[in-house]
Design an enzyme around this catalytic site. Structure first.
Site, PDB file in Angstrom:
ATOM      1  N   HIS A 246      35.717  36.609  39.952  1.00  9.75           N
ATOM      2  CA  HIS A 246      34.652  37.319  40.659  1.00  9.75           C
ATOM      3  C   HIS A 246      33.763  38.002  39.613  1.00  9.75           C
ATOM      4  O   HIS A 246      34.207  38.912  38.914  1.00  9.75           O
ATOM      5  CB  HIS A 246      35.225  38.376  41.603  1.00  9.75           C
ATOM      6  CG  HIS A 246      36.002  37.811  42.748  1.00  9.75           C
ATOM      7  ND1 HIS A 246      36.789  38.574  43.562  1.00  9.75           N
ATOM      8  CD2 HIS A 246      36.102  36.538  43.221  1.00  9.75           C
ATOM      9  CE1 HIS A 246      37.339  37.815  44.494  1.00  9.75           C
ATOM     10  NE2 HIS A 246      36.945  36.566  44.299  1.00  9.75           N
TER      11      HIS A 246
ATOM     12  N   SER B 113      40.103  38.597  39.898  1.00 12.56           N
ATOM     13  CA  SER B 113      38.964  39.500  40.128  1.00 12.56           C
ATOM     14  C   SER B 113      39.092  40.705  39.197  1.00 12.56           C
ATOM     15  O   SER B 113      39.066  40.539  37.986  1.00 12.56           O
ATOM     16  CB  SER B 113      38.918  39.924  41.603  1.00 12.56           C
ATOM     17  OG  SER B 113      37.785  40.714  41.867  1.00 12.56           O
ATOM     18  N   THR B 114      39.286  41.905  39.742  1.00 14.09           N
ATOM     19  CA  THR B 114      39.358  43.117  38.925  1.00 14.09           C
ATOM     20  C   THR B 114      40.480  43.020  37.888  1.00 14.09           C
ATOM     21  O   THR B 114      41.630  42.766  38.227  1.00 14.09           O
ATOM     22  CB  THR B 114      39.609  44.347  39.818  1.00 14.09           C
ATOM     23  OG1 THR B 114      38.642  44.372  40.855  1.00 14.09           O
ATOM     24  CG2 THR B 114      39.514  45.629  39.000  1.00 14.09           C
TER      25      THR B 114
ATOM     26  N   ASP C 263      41.316  37.319  48.404  1.00 18.47           N
ATOM     27  CA  ASP C 263      40.718  36.024  48.104  1.00 18.47           C
ATOM     28  C   ASP C 263      41.730  35.161  47.351  1.00 18.47           C
ATOM     29  O   ASP C 263      42.342  35.621  46.386  1.00 18.47           O
ATOM     30  CB  ASP C 263      39.454  36.212  47.257  1.00 18.47           C
ATOM     31  CG  ASP C 263      38.698  34.912  47.040  1.00 18.47           C
ATOM     32  OD1 ASP C 263      38.809  34.016  47.901  1.00 18.47           O
ATOM     33  OD2 ASP C 263      37.991  34.799  46.026  1.00 18.47           O
TER      34      ASP C 263
ATOM     35  N   MET D 166      41.274  42.891  43.540  1.00 19.21           N
ATOM     36  CA  MET D 166      41.258  43.532  44.851  1.00 19.21           C
ATOM     37  C   MET D 166      41.148  42.485  45.947  1.00 19.21           C
ATOM     38  O   MET D 166      40.622  41.398  45.743  1.00 19.21           O
ATOM     39  CB  MET D 166      40.071  44.499  44.951  1.00 19.21           C
ATOM     40  CG  MET D 166      40.221  45.776  44.161  1.00 19.21           C
ATOM     41  SD  MET D 166      38.814  46.889  44.409  1.00 19.21           S
ATOM     42  CE  MET D 166      38.948  47.213  46.166  1.00 19.21           C
TER      43      MET D 166
END
Length: 372
Positions: free
Chosen positions: A218, A191-192, A314, A311
């Site tokens: 993401h 993600s991030t 997941d 973050m």
């Protein structure tokens, strides 16, 4: 004192709106605003904020140029605001390449359906970035050289450093010694900080990498086509946005489309992809958990799954299912993560067997896959 934030945007309305949201959180503090990139570079040096929110299109100096200059002079975590368009996607990827760490849609209704949720998410993103210590830029590593046309398609890529985190003195891992286990599939969820991390890993994989690769990042729907295209131009392996019915092929990476869920099902020699909208109540589209869970039923123990920076948690439950099926789980180490959330969740649950620095991840994957 809260995390100090510099807000940069040529729109007085947006500067005021973001500033109001930031100051609503007692852990955040707006210490200045700038109306263009040139002013942002100046104030970053003078005020030394812990996080900068940055618009892309501005007069005098645009946001991408400002990111490059700030990263070169006073490295600071930067959150970009972007439009959810094809051009906006390309510009945001350029900003991440220049050194920005994260991005959010500029229209708050595109962040979350509920206004309060959008506000909380923005505050959380800023706090997550504000907790990360940054170091002077390191020289970017180039993509593997190749005589093929594909490996030369690097136009439009910034020559600035690809990462603002100097992990040279932070690496807590060495190359993983190959276990001798045989695999049929590589999964990577993130993600991030993921776009830069994925680029760093995938550009090191050779065209003859022996397994299909499923990528779950993401990312909004407008961004994944541009991101897949960019990776495809930089990498020796093939990279494409996944489509329903795709038959998996070795040496090809399939990026889960934004706003959708990607699942593995039986079909062909290596499996087939099913892409669908999925449940409306899912927090992530695409979701690492969903792809990992589907792979646990099809590829099982023949899977190497890697959880990178991001973050939240997941990927943890999907990794749990993979682990139960005999798969191997790795996590990125804390020192090299932009946000140590997803990898920490997998590691804390006792699911990962290795915590590996980003600089070592590609070479470790190659060794474990029999290419090292």
């Amino acid at each position: 004192m809260g995390i100090k934030v510099l807000v940069v945007d040529d729109s007085s309305f947006f500067r005021r709106r973001v500033s109001e949201i930031v100051t609503k959180d007692p852990d955040l503090e707006v210490i200045g605003t700038a109306v263009n990139g040139a002013e942002a570079v100046k104030l970053a040096a003078e005020l030394k904020p812990q996080v900068i929110t940055m618009d892309i299109e501005m007069p005098v100096m645009d946001g991408i140029t400002a990111v490059r200059e700030i990263m070169a002079k006073t490295p600071t975590p930067i959150l970009m605001f972007s439009s959810l368009t094809h051009d906006g996607a390309k510009a945001t990827l350029d900003a991440l390449e220049a050194g920005a760490l994260d991005f959010l849609p500029k229209r708050f209704e595109d962040i979350a359906t509920n206004k309060d949720d959008a506000i909380v998410l923005l505050q959380q993103r800023i706090k997550a970035l504000g907790r990360r210590r940054l170091y002077k830029p390191i020289a970017r590593s180039s993509a593997p050289s190749s005589s093929s046309t594909k490996a030369k398609l690097t136009t439009g890529v910034s020559s600035s450093p690809r990462s603002v985190r100097d992990t040279t003195n932070l690496r807590g891992s060495a190359l993983v010694r190959a276990s001798g286990k045989k695999y049929k599939l590589l999964l990577i969820g993130t993600s991030t900080g993921g776009p830069v991390a994925l680029q760093k890993i995938l550009t090191k994989l050779p065209a003859n990498y022996p397994h299909p690769i499923l990528l779950i990042q993401h990312m909004p729907a407008a961004f994944t086509p541009a991101f897949a295209s960019r990776l495809n131009g930089l990498c020796q392996i093939e990279v494409k946005e996944a489509q329903s019915g795709d038959q998996l092929k070795p040496g090809t990476a399939y990026l889960a489309p934004g706003g959708m869920q990607m699942m593995l099902e039986r079909g062909g020699a290596h499996g087939r992809l099913k892409v669908l909208a999925g449940s409306a109540d899912m927090n992530y589209k695409p979701s690492v958990d969903i792809t990992f869970a589907s792979a646990s039923k099809i590829a099982g123990r023949d899977t190497l799954a890697v959880v990178l920076t991001g973050m939240g948690a997941d990927g943890r439950e999907g990794a749990r299912m993979l682990k139960s099926a005999g798969a191997t789980i790795w996590a990125q180490d804390e020192a090299s993560c932009v946000v140590y959330g997803m990898p920490q969740a997998v590691t804390a649950a006792g699911l990962s067997t290795q915590s590996i620095g980003l600089e070592d991840m590609a070479d470790s994957i190659l060794r474990e896959s029999g290419n090292g």
